[in-house]
Design a protein around this motif. Structure first.
Motif, short mmCIF file in Angstrom:
data_model
loop_
_atom_site.label_atom_id
_atom_site.label_comp_id
_atom_site.label_asym_id
_atom_site.label_seq_id
_atom_site.Cartn_x
_atom_site.Cartn_y
_atom_site.Cartn_z
N ALA A 188 1.83 6.86 4.88
CA ALA A 188 2.85 5.99 4.27
C ALA A 188 4.24 6.32 4.79
N THR A 189 4.54 7.58 4.94
CA THR A 189 5.86 7.98 5.44
C THR A 189 6.04 7.51 6.89
N SER A 190 5.01 7.67 7.71
CA SER A 190 5.13 7.25 9.12
C SER A 190 5.31 5.74 9.23
N ARG A 191 4.68 4.99 8.33
CA ARG A 191 4.83 3.52 8.34
C ARG A 191 6.26 3.11 7.96
N LEU A 192 6.81 3.80 6.99
CA LEU A 192 8.18 3.47 6.58
C LEU A 192 9.20 3.86 7.64
N LEU A 193 8.96 4.96 8.31
CA LEU A 193 9.89 5.42 9.35
C LEU A 193 9.78 4.58 10.62
N ALA A 194 8.60 3.99 10.85
CA ALA A 194 8.39 3.17 12.04
C ALA A 194 9.07 1.82 11.95
N GLN A 231 -4.74 21.15 3.66
CA GLN A 231 -3.92 20.68 2.55
C GLN A 231 -4.58 20.94 1.21
N LEU A 232 -5.90 20.87 1.17
CA LEU A 232 -6.61 21.21 -0.06
C LEU A 232 -6.43 22.69 -0.39
N MET A 233 -6.52 23.53 0.62
CA MET A 233 -6.34 24.97 0.40
C MET A 233 -4.91 25.26 -0.05
N THR A 234 -3.94 24.55 0.51
CA THR A 234 -2.55 24.72 0.08
C THR A 234 -2.41 24.35 -1.39
N TYR A 235 -2.98 23.22 -1.76
CA TYR A 235 -2.92 22.78 -3.16
C TYR A 235 -3.56 23.80 -4.09
N LEU A 236 -4.73 24.27 -3.74
CA LEU A 236 -5.43 25.23 -4.59
C LEU A 236 -4.66 26.54 -4.70
N LEU A 237 -4.11 27.01 -3.59
CA LEU A 237 -3.35 28.26 -3.60
C LEU A 237 -2.06 28.13 -4.41
N VAL A 238 -1.32 27.07 -4.17
CA VAL A 238 -0.06 26.85 -4.89
C VAL A 238 -0.33 26.71 -6.39
N SER A 239 -1.34 25.94 -6.75
CA SER A 239 -1.67 25.75 -8.16
C SER A 239 -2.13 27.04 -8.82
N VAL A 272 0.84 -1.19 0.00
CA VAL A 272 0.00 0.00 0.00
C VAL A 272 0.88 1.25 0.00
N GLU A 273 1.92 1.22 0.82
CA GLU A 273 2.83 2.37 0.88
C GLU A 273 3.47 2.64 -0.48
N ALA A 274 3.90 1.59 -1.16
CA ALA A 274 4.52 1.75 -2.48
C ALA A 274 3.54 2.38 -3.46
N ALA A 275 2.30 1.94 -3.43
CA ALA A 275 1.28 2.50 -4.33
C ALA A 275 1.05 3.97 -4.02
N ILE A 276 1.04 4.32 -2.75
CA ILE A 276 0.85 5.73 -2.36
C ILE A 276 2.02 6.58 -2.83
N PHE A 277 3.23 6.04 -2.75
CA PHE A 277 4.41 6.78 -3.18
C PHE A 277 4.49 6.93 -4.70
N VAL A 278 3.86 6.03 -5.45
CA VAL A 278 4.03 6.02 -6.91
C VAL A 278 2.84 6.60 -7.69
N ILE A 279 1.63 6.18 -7.36
CA ILE A 279 0.47 6.48 -8.22
C ILE A 279 0.20 7.98 -8.35
N ALA A 286 2.49 16.49 2.29
CA ALA A 286 1.75 16.72 3.53
C ALA A 286 0.30 16.22 3.45
N SER A 287 -0.02 15.45 2.42
CA SER A 287 -1.38 14.91 2.28
C SER A 287 -1.57 13.73 3.25
N PRO A 288 -2.81 13.45 3.63
CA PRO A 288 -3.06 12.39 4.62
C PRO A 288 -2.47 11.02 4.26
N LEU A 289 -2.65 10.56 3.03
CA LEU A 289 -2.12 9.25 2.67
C LEU A 289 -0.60 9.23 2.67
N MET A 290 0.00 10.30 2.18
CA MET A 290 1.47 10.36 2.16
C MET A 290 2.02 10.42 3.57
N LEU A 291 1.39 11.15 4.47
CA LEU A 291 1.84 11.20 5.87
C LEU A 291 1.74 9.81 6.51
#
Length: 173
Positions: A166-172, A96-104, A2-9, A159-164
């Protein structure tokens, strides 16, 4: 897995959408469909609560309604509207949605300004024959806003929920 899919897709879809919009001025529907289906399948495996899951899709629905309105008045392409909504599902209904919309939005404004300057320069006459830059140099072409959406998505994704998750799982471990 699952983590790999989150990092790639998600990153792959953002890069593909940006490059596709640069070259052909279109973003294939399959990009948005892949993003939606991947989120729908992956998010439950992250332990996301069903209410949060529903809010992620609500964010996508609201962004789709707003972006469809922009499409209807000719201010945004259909592929851009669908990509924006599919990306909103991954970001969720929070800051995070507001960040995405503002940056874009900022990147889209910078891209628009750069293209106006470029299209009115002598450089566009020489580089407009290069397939990769053809739409950038064409005065009649629109703005390939998928470039800004793709880069904005890549910048916001860490900083999106799924990426956070996946990152916490890999670091743990």
């Amino acid at each position: 897995m699952v983590e790999a899919a989150i990092f790639v897709i998600f990153p792959f879809c953002m890069v593909y959408a940006a490059l596709s919009d640069m070259v052909s001025m279109t973003i294939a529907n399959r990009v948005s469909v892949i993003l939606l289906l991947a989120f729908a399948v992956l998010a439950p495996f992250t332990g996301m609560e069903w209410s949060a899951y529903a809010w992620h899709f609500a964010a996508g629905g609201i962004v789709l309604a707003c972006s469809f309105g922009l499409f209807a008045i000719g201010a945004m392409g259909g592929g851009d509207a669908k990509l924006l909504a599919a990306t909103a599902v991954w970001m969720g209904f929070d800051h995070q949605l507001m960040t995405y919309l503002l940056v874009s939005t900022i990147l889209g404004g910078m891209l628009t300004l750069a293209l106006v300057i470029y299209r009115n320069s002598p450089l566009s006459l020489f580089t407009g024959r290069i397939a990769f830059l053809r739409h950038f140099a064409d005065q009649k072409a629109g703005i390939p806003y998928g470039v800004a959406l793709g880069i904005g998505g890549l910048m916001s994704y860490p900083a999106s929920p799924l990426m956070l998750w996946a990152t916490s799982r890999l670091l743990a471990g």
